[in-house]
Design a protein around this motif. Structure first.
Motif, PDB file in Angstrom:
ATOM      1  N   LEU A   1       0.841  -1.203   0.000  1.00 18.02           N
ATOM      2  CA  LEU A   1       0.000   0.000   0.000  1.00 18.02           C
ATOM      3  C   LEU A   1       0.874   1.250   0.000  1.00 18.02           C
ATOM      4  O   LEU A   1       0.611   2.200  -0.743  1.00 18.02           O
ATOM      5  CB  LEU A   1      -0.936  -0.002   1.207  1.00 18.02           C
ATOM      6  CG  LEU A   1      -1.868   1.208   1.338  1.00 18.02           C
ATOM      7  CD1 LEU A   1      -2.823   1.290   0.148  1.00 18.02           C
ATOM      8  CD2 LEU A   1      -2.652   1.138   2.643  1.00 18.02           C
ATOM      9  N   ALA A   2       1.931   1.237   0.796  1.00 19.98           N
ATOM     10  CA  ALA A   2       2.841   2.386   0.843  1.00 19.98           C
ATOM     11  C   ALA A   2       3.532   2.598  -0.500  1.00 19.98           C
ATOM     12  O   ALA A   2       3.645   3.731  -0.981  1.00 19.98           O
ATOM     13  CB  ALA A   2       3.870   2.189   1.948  1.00 19.98           C
ATOM     14  N   SER A   3       3.985   1.518  -1.146  1.00 18.16           N
ATOM     15  CA  SER A   3       4.687   1.672  -2.421  1.00 18.16           C
ATOM     16  C   SER A   3       3.726   2.020  -3.561  1.00 18.16           C
ATOM     17  O   SER A   3       4.084   2.785  -4.458  1.00 18.16           O
ATOM     18  CB  SER A   3       5.508   0.421  -2.749  1.00 18.16           C
ATOM     19  OG  SER A   3       4.689  -0.707  -2.934  1.00 18.16           O
ATOM     20  N   VAL A   4       2.516   1.498  -3.523  1.00 16.25           N
ATOM     21  CA  VAL A   4       1.512   1.877  -4.530  1.00 16.25           C
ATOM     22  C   VAL A   4       1.172   3.363  -4.372  1.00 16.25           C
ATOM     23  O   VAL A   4       1.051   4.090  -5.366  1.00 16.25           O
ATOM     24  CB  VAL A   4       0.249   0.990  -4.408  1.00 16.25           C
ATOM     25  CG1 VAL A   4      -0.923   1.576  -5.174  1.00 16.25           C
ATOM     26  CG2 VAL A   4       0.556  -0.410  -4.894  1.00 16.25           C
ATOM     27  N   GLY A   5       1.060   3.811  -3.134  1.00 14.58           N
ATOM     28  CA  GLY A   5       0.861   5.242  -2.900  1.00 14.58           C
ATOM     29  C   GLY A   5       2.021   6.050  -3.448  1.00 14.58           C
ATOM     30  O   GLY A   5       1.834   7.121  -4.040  1.00 14.58           O
ATOM     31  N   ALA A   6       3.232   5.538  -3.277  1.00 12.93           N
ATOM     32  CA  ALA A   6       4.422   6.223  -3.800  1.00 12.93           C
ATOM     33  C   ALA A   6       4.378   6.331  -5.318  1.00 12.93           C
ATOM     34  O   ALA A   6       4.735   7.366  -5.892  1.00 12.93           O
ATOM     35  CB  ALA A   6       5.685   5.483  -3.359  1.00 12.93           C
TER      36      ALA A   6
ATOM     37  N   PRO B   1      -3.231  10.474  -5.052  1.00 10.83           N
ATOM     38  CA  PRO B   1      -3.156  11.755  -5.767  1.00 10.83           C
ATOM     39  C   PRO B   1      -3.589  12.943  -4.910  1.00 10.83           C
ATOM     40  O   PRO B   1      -2.961  14.009  -4.943  1.00 10.83           O
ATOM     41  CB  PRO B   1      -4.093  11.552  -6.965  1.00 10.83           C
ATOM     42  CG  PRO B   1      -4.064  10.085  -7.206  1.00 10.83           C
ATOM     43  CD  PRO B   1      -3.984   9.486  -5.819  1.00 10.83           C
ATOM     44  N   ALA B   2      -4.632  12.751  -4.110  1.00 12.09           N
ATOM     45  CA  ALA B   2      -5.055  13.833  -3.212  1.00 12.09           C
ATOM     46  C   ALA B   2      -3.976  14.112  -2.177  1.00 12.09           C
ATOM     47  O   ALA B   2      -3.673  15.273  -1.877  1.00 12.09           O
ATOM     48  CB  ALA B   2      -6.371  13.471  -2.529  1.00 12.09           C
ATOM     49  N   LEU B   3      -3.390  13.063  -1.631  1.00 10.33           N
ATOM     50  CA  LEU B   3      -2.297  13.229  -0.682  1.00 10.33           C
ATOM     51  C   LEU B   3      -1.120  13.941  -1.347  1.00 10.33           C
ATOM     52  O   LEU B   3      -0.508  14.833  -0.762  1.00 10.33           O
ATOM     53  CB  LEU B   3      -1.856  11.873  -0.114  1.00 10.33           C
ATOM     54  CG  LEU B   3      -0.677  11.893   0.850  1.00 10.33           C
ATOM     55  CD1 LEU B   3      -1.017  12.714   2.099  1.00 10.33           C
ATOM     56  CD2 LEU B   3      -0.277  10.470   1.226  1.00 10.33           C
ATOM     57  N   GLY B   4      -0.812  13.547  -2.585  1.00  9.36           N
ATOM     58  CA  GLY B   4       0.274  14.189  -3.325  1.00  9.36           C
ATOM     59  C   GLY B   4       0.037  15.678  -3.502  1.00  9.36           C
ATOM     60  O   GLY B   4       0.947  16.494  -3.311  1.00  9.36           O
TER      61      GLY B   4
ATOM     62  N   ALA C   1       9.321   8.648  -1.790  1.00  7.49           N
ATOM     63  CA  ALA C   1      10.461   7.757  -1.501  1.00  7.49           C
ATOM     64  C   ALA C   1      10.214   6.992  -0.197  1.00  7.49           C
ATOM     65  O   ALA C   1      10.544   5.806  -0.095  1.00  7.49           O
ATOM     66  CB  ALA C   1      11.758   8.563  -1.409  1.00  7.49           C
ATOM     67  N   LEU C   2       9.616   7.668   0.769  1.00 14.23           N
ATOM     68  CA  LEU C   2       9.297   7.024   2.037  1.00 14.23           C
ATOM     69  C   LEU C   2       8.367   5.822   1.831  1.00 14.23           C
ATOM     70  O   LEU C   2       8.495   4.808   2.520  1.00 14.23           O
ATOM     71  CB  LEU C   2       8.670   8.032   2.996  1.00 14.23           C
ATOM     72  CG  LEU C   2       8.275   7.509   4.371  1.00 14.23           C
ATOM     73  CD1 LEU C   2       9.491   6.987   5.132  1.00 14.23           C
ATOM     74  CD2 LEU C   2       7.574   8.601   5.170  1.00 14.23           C
ATOM     75  N   GLY C   3       7.446   5.916   0.867  1.00 11.94           N
ATOM     76  CA  GLY C   3       6.568   4.780   0.573  1.00 11.94           C
ATOM     77  C   GLY C   3       7.361   3.548   0.168  1.00 11.94           C
ATOM     78  O   GLY C   3       7.067   2.426   0.601  1.00 11.94           O
ATOM     79  N   TRP C   4       8.393   3.746  -0.656  1.00 14.76           N
ATOM     80  CA  TRP C   4       9.231   2.613  -1.072  1.00 14.76           C
ATOM     81  C   TRP C   4      10.112   2.138   0.079  1.00 14.76           C
ATOM     82  O   TRP C   4      10.374   0.937   0.215  1.00 14.76           O
ATOM     83  CB  TRP C   4      10.075   2.985  -2.292  1.00 14.76           C
ATOM     84  CG  TRP C   4       9.252   3.028  -3.528  1.00 14.76           C
ATOM     85  CD1 TRP C   4       8.780   4.136  -4.173  1.00 14.76           C
ATOM     86  CD2 TRP C   4       8.740   1.904  -4.253  1.00 14.76           C
ATOM     87  NE1 TRP C   4       8.028   3.758  -5.263  1.00 14.76           N
ATOM     88  CE2 TRP C   4       7.983   2.400  -5.333  1.00 14.76           C
ATOM     89  CE3 TRP C   4       8.851   0.522  -4.099  1.00 14.76           C
ATOM     90  CZ2 TRP C   4       7.348   1.563  -6.248  1.00 14.76           C
ATOM     91  CZ3 TRP C   4       8.217  -0.314  -5.017  1.00 14.76           C
ATOM     92  CH2 TRP C   4       7.478   0.213  -6.070  1.00 14.76           C
ATOM     93  N   ILE C   5      10.563   3.060   0.900  1.00 11.37           N
ATOM     94  CA  ILE C   5      11.366   2.675   2.064  1.00 11.37           C
ATOM     95  C   ILE C   5      10.524   1.835   3.021  1.00 11.37           C
ATOM     96  O   ILE C   5      11.011   0.847   3.587  1.00 11.37           O
ATOM     97  CB  ILE C   5      11.964   3.928   2.746  1.00 11.37           C
ATOM     98  CG1 ILE C   5      13.011   4.555   1.814  1.00 11.37           C
ATOM     99  CG2 ILE C   5      12.561   3.582   4.103  1.00 11.37           C
ATOM    100  CD1 ILE C   5      13.447   5.950   2.206  1.00 11.37           C
TER     101      ILE C   5
END
Length: 188
Positions: free
Chosen positions: A21-26, A158-161, A178-182
């Motif tokens: 979920l974090a990386s998809v958000g990223a 996208p809204a968060l972005g 980057a934090l999403g991928w981390i």
């Protein structure tokens, strides 16, 4: 009640899902922010947005067929770790280029191509990885949760972005992506 949670009742799958979920958000945040960067901050035209889309999509399409082959030959977890690391690193480079004022249109396209390359490998490897984390009885649940995760990411990220661009700037938005991928690396 634990059995009613399906795949989410399996701790290792739950961690994988949260990391995904974090990386998809990223992925979603970086796509929005790259477009914003091109148009708003670098003065690019709508044609440059097309170049951005092509820079991401062409490598993705070309290498996607190899993702499954790699997943069959190598450790899937290690491959996901490598992919997540390169995705995080590419976003950190973008953030640093923006924050130092050294960003150029071509930088965005080159980094989008790198992300497309690794993103094209990511999908097939993820698809072959998650079944290893669960029993057969949780497969339908895991597929449904995976689909929900992608749709949730497409709606919320996208809204968060946009919010992050307003509150932290474009460079901050790349750092958040980057934090999403981390986080994916951490959860792996």
């Amino acid at each position: 009640i634990k059995d009613n949670l399906g795949a989410f009742s399996v701790p290792i799958y739950r961690r994988y899902w949260l990391g995904s979920l974090a990386s998809v958000g990223a992925i979603q945040i970086s796509a929005i922010v790259q477009g914003w960067l091109i148009i708003d901050e670098l003065g690019g035209s709508p044609l440059w947005l097309g170049y951005l889309g092509a820079s991401t999509s062409i490598p993705t399409i070309i290498v996607a067929i190899f993702g499954g082959v790699l997943a069959d030959k190598f450790n899937k977890r290690v491959l996901m770790f490598i992919i997540s690391s390169f995705m995080a690193l590419s976003l950190i480079v973008l953030a640093l280029l923006v924050s130092t004022g050294n960003i150029k249109l071509w930088h965005v396209l080159v980094i989008a191509s790198i992300q497309g390359l690794f993103g094209g490998l990511d999908g097939p490897i993820r698809s072959s990885f998650f079944p290893l984390l669960i029993s057969r009885k949780h497969m339908i649940s895991a597929v449904a949760l995976g689909s929900a995760m992608w749709q949730l990411g497409r709606i919320l990220a996208p809204a968060l972005g946009g919010w992050v661009i307003v509150s932290m700037g474009t460079d901050g938005a790349f750092f958040i992506a980057a934090l999403g991928w981390i986080l994916m690396i951490f959860f792996l």
